[in-house]
Design a protein around this motif. Structure first.
Motif, PDB file in Angstrom:
ATOM      1  N   ARG A 161       0.700  -1.129   0.079  1.00 41.91           N
ATOM      2  CA  ARG A 161       0.051  -0.010   0.102  1.00 41.91           C
ATOM      3  C   ARG A 161       0.714   1.320  -0.161  1.00 41.91           C
ATOM      4  O   ARG A 161       0.169   2.301  -0.764  1.00 41.91           O
ATOM      5  N   LEU A 162       1.959   1.261   0.681  1.00 37.61           N
ATOM      6  CA  LEU A 162       2.966   2.523   0.822  1.00 37.61           C
ATOM      7  C   LEU A 162       3.639   2.764  -0.700  1.00 37.61           C
ATOM      8  O   LEU A 162       3.200   3.753  -1.307  1.00 37.61           O
ATOM      9  N   PRO A 163       3.893   2.028  -1.485  1.00 37.16           N
ATOM     10  CA  PRO A 163       4.501   2.147  -2.586  1.00 37.16           C
ATOM     11  C   PRO A 163       3.469   2.417  -3.705  1.00 37.16           C
ATOM     12  O   PRO A 163       3.766   3.104  -4.494  1.00 37.16           O
ATOM     13  N   GLU A 164       2.302   1.780  -3.343  1.00 43.08           N
ATOM     14  CA  GLU A 164       1.460   2.289  -4.348  1.00 43.08           C
ATOM     15  C   GLU A 164       0.818   3.443  -4.315  1.00 43.08           C
ATOM     16  O   GLU A 164       0.468   4.245  -5.281  1.00 43.08           O
ATOM     17  N   LEU A 165       0.695   4.084  -2.976  1.00 45.94           N
ATOM     18  CA  LEU A 165       0.465   5.432  -2.810  1.00 45.94           C
ATOM     19  C   LEU A 165       1.441   6.430  -3.634  1.00 45.94           C
ATOM     20  O   LEU A 165       0.976   7.390  -4.213  1.00 45.94           O
ATOM     21  N   HIS A 166       2.675   6.027  -3.315  1.00 47.79           N
ATOM     22  CA  HIS A 166       3.779   6.869  -3.962  1.00 47.79           C
ATOM     23  C   HIS A 166       3.615   6.744  -5.441  1.00 47.79           C
ATOM     24  O   HIS A 166       3.584   7.700  -6.131  1.00 47.79           O
ATOM     25  N   ARG A 167       3.558   5.659  -5.912  1.00 48.66           N
ATOM     26  CA  ARG A 167       3.191   5.523  -7.504  1.00 48.66           C
ATOM     27  C   ARG A 167       1.911   6.379  -8.009  1.00 48.66           C
ATOM     28  O   ARG A 167       2.195   6.815  -8.933  1.00 48.66           O
ATOM     29  N   ASP A 168       0.935   6.184  -7.066  1.00 43.63           N
ATOM     30  CA  ASP A 168      -0.461   7.033  -7.805  1.00 43.63           C
ATOM     31  C   ASP A 168      -0.127   8.323  -7.723  1.00 43.63           C
ATOM     32  O   ASP A 168      -0.619   9.219  -8.469  1.00 43.63           O
TER      33      ASP A 168
END
Length: 291
Positions: free
Chosen positions: A273-280
């Motif tokens: 979830r954390l890298p997904e937040l950064h990616r988004d």
């Protein structure tokens, strides 16, 4: 009440015009007890009060004066420090003794919002009391360490008068006369801390999946954070100017890098979830950029 607790304590002048007089601490939870303990360790006459009297026992054994009431605590010192559960508790305790606060300084180290701090400053001023809002940027064991920041905002005159006393708790940082600024900076800095912890925990899980202990990884993380601090110094003027030249790195390059983090996390069963937040967030920035 006794004469010693019924009249404002005189503030002894020291070098630079600062006050080294007695101090009262209202609220003896873990943080409040640490504050009172630091004042005692510095040799300050310290009066303490807590709703549950037994919480003052250890401090009294160490030399603190036990106040029988909030009024007694307020009457004992020119500087009254309050550190309780929340803003509502501050007002609940002090409203009945508001008249006794006249001519004194209230240092409110209770966590709250900028709006609450501004309301408390206006309330205090209405009762003739100087107001300084503060945030202790450490946990109780760090109180008294000169490396710990004590954020302060509010009355400039009161801060100057009591700066030496506040310095017993840590390094006093004056943020200006807007009483809400200490709470505002506190919120921002805590958000930064939580984000750093989240990133560090994700990183330790990532490397830990391949057998690297957190204690081996963390020195590299701390060293890297020093470098990140340098990036922040570089980018801060760009934020203020609203101009982002991207002359050292661009978001699209970072987006490619975060994709590697995302894939490595997924391959190791680490929460993504954390890298997904950064990616988004990065993808949204790239999509909205001209050209």
């Amino acid at each position: 009440m006794s004469d010693a607790l019924s009249s404002p304590a005189a503030s002894a002048p020291v070098a630079g015009g600062a006050s080294a007089g007695p101090v009262s601490v209202i609220g003896l939870g873990r943080m409040g007890s640490a504050l009172a303990g630091a004042f005692l360790a510095a040799g300050r006459t310290t009066t303490v009060w807590n709703r549950t009297p037994a919480k003052a026992d250890a401090l009294v054994e160490g030399g603190a004066v036990r106040a029988a009431s909030v009024a007694d605590a307020v009457g004992a010192s020119a500087l009254v420090v309050v550190c309780v559960r929340d803003a509502a508790a501050v007002r609940e305790l002090l409203e009945p003794v508001a008249a006794d606060l006249a001519g004194r300084t209230l240092l409110n180290l209770t966590s709250g919002s900028p709006e609450q701090a501004r309301e408390d400053a206006a309330w205090a001023a209405g009762h003739g009391c100087a107001y300084v809002d503060g945030a202790v940027m450490t946990t109780p064991p760090g109180v008294g360490d000169p490396r710990s920041m004590i954020l302060c905002s509010g009355s400039a005159a009161a801060f100057a008068e009591h700066r030496q006393t506040i310095a017993v708790l840590g390094d006093p940082v004056d943020l200006g006369e807007d009483a809400g600024l200490a709470s505002l900076h506190d919120a921002g800095l805590l958000g930064l801390m939580w984000s750093v912890f989240a990133g560090w925990l994700h990183a330790t899980a990532l490397v830990g999946a391949d057998g690297v202990p957190a204690r081996a990884f963390t020195p590299l993380a701390v060293r890297w954070l020093a470098g990140v601090g340098g990036f922040m110094d570089t980018y801060a003027p760009q934020i203020d100017a609203g101009s982002y030249p991207g002359d050292d790195a661009t978001v699209d390059i970072q987006l490619a890098a975060v994709q590697h983090l995302l894939e490595a996390s997924r391959d190791r069963g680490v929460d993504t979830r954390l890298p997904e937040l950064h990616r988004d967030l990065m993808a949204k920035t790239v999509a909205s950029s001209p050209g």
